[in-house]
Design an enzyme around this catalytic site. Structure first.
Site, PDB file in Angstrom:
ATOM      1  N   ASP A  36      -1.609  -1.488  -8.496  1.00  0.00           N
ATOM      2  CA  ASP A  36      -1.030  -0.672  -7.421  1.00  0.00           C
ATOM      3  C   ASP A  36      -0.492  -1.530  -6.275  1.00  0.00           C
ATOM      4  O   ASP A  36      -0.911  -2.659  -6.062  1.00  0.00           O
ATOM      5  CB  ASP A  36      -2.100   0.288  -6.868  1.00  0.00           C
ATOM      6  CG  ASP A  36      -3.369  -0.441  -6.439  1.00  0.00           C
ATOM      7  OD1 ASP A  36      -3.774  -1.398  -7.135  1.00  0.00           O
ATOM      8  OD2 ASP A  36      -3.954  -0.071  -5.401  1.00  0.00           O
ATOM      9  N   GLU A  37       0.442  -0.940  -5.562  1.00  0.00           N
ATOM     10  CA  GLU A  37       0.873  -1.423  -4.245  1.00  0.00           C
ATOM     11  C   GLU A  37       1.273  -2.898  -4.194  1.00  0.00           C
ATOM     12  O   GLU A  37       0.806  -3.647  -3.349  1.00  0.00           O
ATOM     13  CB  GLU A  37      -0.229  -1.155  -3.204  1.00  0.00           C
ATOM     14  CG  GLU A  37      -0.500   0.326  -3.037  1.00  0.00           C
ATOM     15  CD  GLU A  37      -1.569   0.623  -1.986  1.00  0.00           C
ATOM     16  OE1 GLU A  37      -1.338   1.529  -1.191  1.00  0.00           O
ATOM     17  OE2 GLU A  37      -2.631  -0.038  -1.979  1.00  0.00           O
TER      18      GLU A  37
END
Ligand code: ACM
Length: 659
Positions: A291-292
């Site tokens: 993620d991210e």
């Protein structure tokens, strides 16, 4: 019945099985030591639930109160495709629990202990026939131990809580910017330089995994890559996409460092680590995070840019997909199935990868449409301080997934409650998890049409104290924290205020932070906001009273009396509380909340007087009251005076009443 989660089929009948000190359990049919330990745990739990002395150990089939019969073993390594069903029959003379395998038996024992309650004649379980099985096979809880480290015993008691509500997956978020929390023997600088000495030994992990297995829980490790990995780079800067040196991140947020996905050495390191961790964690799944990734380190690295050109990788999303594909190869090589957060989804993602949706429910449908199995976590983020009923209303089968074919719907395995720990420590973890996790557990276990909110709140009232008897500290830690904050034993007046406020929601604690301190891992989490529960029961109950009073056209005298008593307590509390607040550096900033509580309580009293005497208040009184209430609703010290809202509802209703 007060069961959480609600079983699939329940048939009650007259009578009850008395639970006395001669209670005993026998095991018939398939035997294994795990079942004996489960029996002992049940007996200890019943001893705590009743205060009765219990004989601990397996009883005799001829005389036992409860007989357990399993057909066969469960898989040697727990998976989510196993039959977790059980049948429990309680009669006035005996109870029997049958299950295909020990997983179902464990769930049946959890149900049995929830059936026991105090009655006028003693402790008893009502006569009942239950056939039960989960709606979703994957019912998880993720705990982030990177932002704040959680010792093994803290995790263990929460595994007990999970087992009590039939959750079966513990997702262990083991690494992030702020820490690498698992001992690696192959790459020891990971924990030696990336954890501030707060990490789990492999022995500790094995102990936790065995503890979880005993309770029917699979442990899935997450090592978050290619972003969220600053702590790795402290010891191994060559893994990063920009030159070091690196330090453990102390702030909260999203940061630039990311693994270099273009170097072979990155993958040989990951192969080594995944290999080591795959041996340590028996579960067939391996979570890589994913993620991210903000891509900034990739953008500014000339070698990465020319690699992308040479390999026709058109953007960072494609580079991330390239990385995920390599991770999938590595993880498969070590006989595991890869899981990633929803950013790992791309058309080229290998079909075996499981996608965990956190940014929206549509990610789950998108994943299923591309043939991936999926887990829902969007709507189940416990760190966002939502109320139990909000989590309860979120279902993996939503509008977003409604149009999937029946085949594709089967790809949705369930979901996970997630606890990110920027503002959570070992001290208040339990109070952030419970009882709200029980509500998500019910959503994932019980039938989709089990959605009555009043019933849910009534039943979690019971699970709340049952969890306490299991050793969870979701309530005791609050008491202790309030006494510490106040510096005195009598915290009655502080409780009155504490019950009218809630922590700010979503990511507002970050947004509101004025002290730099509040945004880093060294900050003390010892303020009122850290001690109180995420959801105010008093506020919910007060709002109900106000609704009922309004619905009666202000004629329900009993309800009026309750409201008056409550707001009088609030109005009179300020004078007693102010000296306590003034005496503590962490409470000083809450003085205004206490003053505001008194002000809005006085407004409520005046509103009651108008209603009681069939008068409509003058427009300028209403305007002034509304101004005060709006002001009182503003966050103060990361807290919101939530009872201002129902008072405002009362004021509005009184101002519109027909005389
Ligand atoms: C996440 O919340 N970044 C998975």
């Amino acid at each position: 019945l007060s069961l959480v989660p609600v079983p699939a089929h329940v048939e009650t009948s007259p009578g009850e099985l008395p639970i006395t000190s001669s209670f005993s359990v026998a095991i018939d049919g398939y035997q294994e030591p795990r079942l004996d330990r489960a029996v002992e745990r049940l007996e200890r739990q019943i001893a705590r639930q009743t205060g009765l002395p219990m004989r601990i150990g397996r009883g005799d089939t001829a005389t036992a109160t409860l007989i357990i019969r399993c057909d066969h073993a469960s898989k040697p390594v727990q998976d989510v495709d196993e039959d977790e069903s059980y049948d429990l029959e309680v009669r006035p003379d005996k109870a029997s629990l049958t299950a295909p395998n020990p997983l179902g038996a464990l769930h049946g024992l959890a149900t049995f202990s929830q059936l026991i309650s105090v009655t006028p004649g003693g402790f008893a379980a009502p006569a009942v026939r239950i056939h039960d099985a989960p709606r979703f096979p994957w019912r998880g809880l993720m705990i982030d131990v990177a932002r704040h480290f959680m010792p093994v015993d803290v995790l263990k008691r929460n595994l007990d809580g999970m087992a009590a509500v039939k959750l079966n997956v513990f997702h262990w978020h083991l690494s992030d910017y702020q820490g690498f929390r698992m001992e690696s023997k192959k790459f020891p600088k990971l924990q030696e330089m990336g954890s501030d000495s707060n990490y789990y030994t492999q022995e500790g992990a094995k102990d936790l995994i065995a503890y979880a297995r005993d309770r029917g829980i699979m442990v899935v490790p997450e090592f978050d890559v290619p972003g969220h990995a600053t702590s790795w780079f402290v010891g191994y800067p060559q893994l990063a996409s920009a030159p070091g040196p690196y330090r453990i991140e102390r702030r909260w947020g999203i940061f630039d460092p990311a693994l270099d996905p273009t170097r072979k050495s990155t993958y040989s390191f990951l192969d080594g680590l995944v290999g080591e961790m795959s041996k340590l964690f028996p579960a067939p799944y391996f979570h890589m995070g994913g993620d991210e990734v903000n891509g900034k380190q990739w953008d500014s690295n000339r070698e990465i840019q020319s690699f992308m050109q040479a390999h026709a990788i058109k953007d960072n999303h494609a580079l991330q997909a390239y990385f995920v594909a390599h991770m999938e190869e590595i993880v498969s090589k070590h006989h595991k199935i890869l899981i990633g957060w929803d950013e790992v989804l791309s058309p080229s993602l290998p079909a075996s990868v499981i996608v965990q949706s956190w940014r929206g429910q549509s990610a789950l449908a998108d994943a299923a449409n591309l043939g991936h199995r999926g887990l829902l976590s969007y709507g189940y983020y416990l760190d966002l301080m939502h109320h139990a009923d909000e989590h309860y209303s979120v279902d993996p089968m939503s509008e977003a997934t409604a149009s999937l074919s029946p085949e594709k719907k089967k790809l949705i395995l369930g979901g996970e409650a997630c606890m990110w720990t920027e503002y959570v420590t070992a001290e208040n973890l339990d109070s952030r998890l419970w009882p709200r996790t029980a509500v998500i557990a019910e959503r994932l276990w019980s039938s989709q049409d089990v959605r009555d909110i009043d019933s849910m709140y009534r039943r979690i009232g019971r699970i709340n104290w049952e969890l306490e008897l299991l050793g969870l500290t979701h309530r005791t830690s609050m008491d202790a924290m309030l006494r510490r904050i106040a510096g005195q034993d009598d915290v009655n007046s502080l409780w009155v205020l504490a019950q009218t406020v809630e922590p700010v929601r979503e990511y507002d604690r970050e947004v509101l932070a004025t002290q730099r301190d509040a945004l880093n891992s060294g900050a003390a989490l010892n303020r009122l906001v850290d001690a109180i529960p995420p959801e105010s029961k008093s506020s919910r109950e007060f709002a109900h009273l106000v609704e009922r009073y309004i619905a009666s056209d202000f004629r329900d005298a009993t309800t009026e009396k309750y409201i008056r008593a409550q707001v009088t307590t609030w109005a009179e509390n300020d004078a007693r509380l102010q000296p306590v607040l003034a005496g503590s550096f962490v409470l000083k900033e809450d003085a205004i909340l206490s003053t505001n509580l008194a002000s809005i309580a006085n407004i409520a009293l005046e509103a009651l007087n108008y209603a009681h005497s069939n008068q409509i208040p003058a427009a300028d009184w209403v305007a002034e009251a509304t101004r005060t209430l709006e002001d009182a609703k503003k966050p103060q010290d990361d807290l919101v005076l939530v009872v201002a809202q129902p008072v405002e509802v009362l004021v509005q209703a009184v101002s519109k009443a027909k005389p």
